[in-house]
Scaffold this active site. Structure first.
Site, PDB file in Angstrom:
ATOM      1  N   ASN A 160       0.860  -1.180   0.000  1.00  8.01           N
ATOM      2  CA  ASN A 160       0.000   0.000   0.000  1.00  8.01           C
ATOM      3  C   ASN A 160       0.898   1.232   0.000  1.00  8.01           C
ATOM      4  O   ASN A 160       2.134   1.115  -0.022  1.00  8.01           O
ATOM      5  CB  ASN A 160      -0.987  -0.010   1.176  1.00  8.01           C
ATOM      6  N   THR A 178      -1.361  -0.301  -3.897  1.00  4.11           N
ATOM      7  CA  THR A 178      -2.769  -0.103  -3.569  1.00  4.11           C
ATOM      8  C   THR A 178      -2.904   1.213  -2.804  1.00  4.11           C
ATOM      9  O   THR A 178      -2.199   1.448  -1.829  1.00  4.11           O
ATOM     10  CB  THR A 178      -3.327  -1.275  -2.748  1.00  4.11           C
ATOM     11  N   ASP A 195     -14.996  -0.710   6.870  1.00  2.09           N
ATOM     12  CA  ASP A 195     -13.905  -1.376   7.577  1.00  2.09           C
ATOM     13  C   ASP A 195     -12.884  -1.853   6.540  1.00  2.09           C
ATOM     14  O   ASP A 195     -13.112  -2.823   5.825  1.00  2.09           O
ATOM     15  CB  ASP A 195     -14.431  -2.565   8.380  1.00  2.09           C
ATOM     16  N   ASP A 217      -5.032  -7.731   2.036  1.00  2.00           N
ATOM     17  CA  ASP A 217      -4.964  -9.190   1.938  1.00  2.00           C
ATOM     18  C   ASP A 217      -5.934  -9.691   0.880  1.00  2.00           C
ATOM     19  O   ASP A 217      -5.606 -10.591   0.085  1.00  2.00           O
ATOM     20  CB  ASP A 217      -5.287  -9.829   3.290  1.00  2.00           C
ATOM     21  N   GLY A 254     -14.865  -6.885   9.645  1.00  6.24           N
ATOM     22  CA  GLY A 254     -14.043  -8.065   9.884  1.00  6.24           C
ATOM     23  C   GLY A 254     -13.059  -8.301   8.756  1.00  6.24           C
ATOM     24  O   GLY A 254     -12.906  -7.474   7.850  1.00  6.24           O
TER      25      GLY A 254
END
Length: 227
Positions: A88, A131, A165, A171, A208
């Protein structure tokens, strides 16, 4: 921890991750079918990551590294084992400072595409995918038509989502990109990155991490697209 804007603030106790050994990785890979893609990251013992990427080279697989979280002992030799990296913006900024002595401003991603491409090429990695959250993704290759792309570098927009979130979005992106690359269906890299962007975007609309990763059916329903 997630702030009121949905941005993740990571707190971690490495515990078992730090004890993952290169011997264990070597044994598991020896029992598995030859891989097409090997994806590794830095939240484990670096010996295990190094062994995984070395195994990819031995097997002729594509090696991917998500340099997260950036490890103080990451070196150029380990980075050079990766064919593709997916940092990132913060990780990319820290990686260039730590390994190459290049200082970037906090908003470096607002620079020209030519400047971004130049910084990516300083890593020596064939394909760099940064990213950038709501700013989308920047892709840089070291050779024309690498992975079937027509351009050396380009930007792609973020998925049209309402993020609550962002934990695990990186990932989700890296895993989806590895999956798409492993399928080897001759699509250009750009389309594979777009798929990964949608997977990551979907994950930010669910609280989550693991439970926020979409199935192909969920992805198709949300964006009207298939993998």
């Amino acid at each position: 921890v997630v702030d009121r804007h949905g941005n993740n603030l990571i707190s971690v106790a490495l515990a078992a991750n730090a004890w993952l050994s290169d011997e264990f990785v070597r044994e598991q890979l020896a029992q598995a079918a030859p891989p097409d893609v090997v994806l590794a990251q830095l939240e484990v013992n670096l010996g295990a990551t190094r062994e995984a990427l070395n195994a990819a080279r031995r097997e002729g697989a594509l090696s991917m590294l998500n340099p997260a979280p950036l490890h103080a002992d990451l070196d150029r030799e380990l980075l050079a084992l990766a064919d593709v990296i997916t940092p990132n913006e913060t990780e990319f900024q820290s990686l260039l400072r730590q390994l190459f002595g290049i200082e970037l401003e906090a908003d470096f991603f607002n620079a020209t595409d030519e400047a971004l491409h130049g910084w990516c090429r300083s890593t020596g990695v064939a394909t760099v995918v940064i990213t950038l959250g709501a700013q989308g993704v920047f892709v840089s290759h070291d050779a024309p038509e690498l992975h079937g792309d027509a351009h050396l570098y380009y930007r792609l927009p973020a998925a049209p989502v309402s993020a609550i979130d962002s934990t695990g979005a990186g990932d989700a992106f890296s895993g989806a990109l590895a999956c798409a690359l492993a399928e080897q269906d001759q699509r250009p890299f750009r389309e594979l990155v777009e798929f990964a962007i949608n997977v990551a975007g979907y994950s930010t609309e669910v609280i989550g991490t693991a439970l926020a990763m979409p199935t192909r059916a969920q992805l198709a329903q949300r964006f009207g697209l298939s993998a």
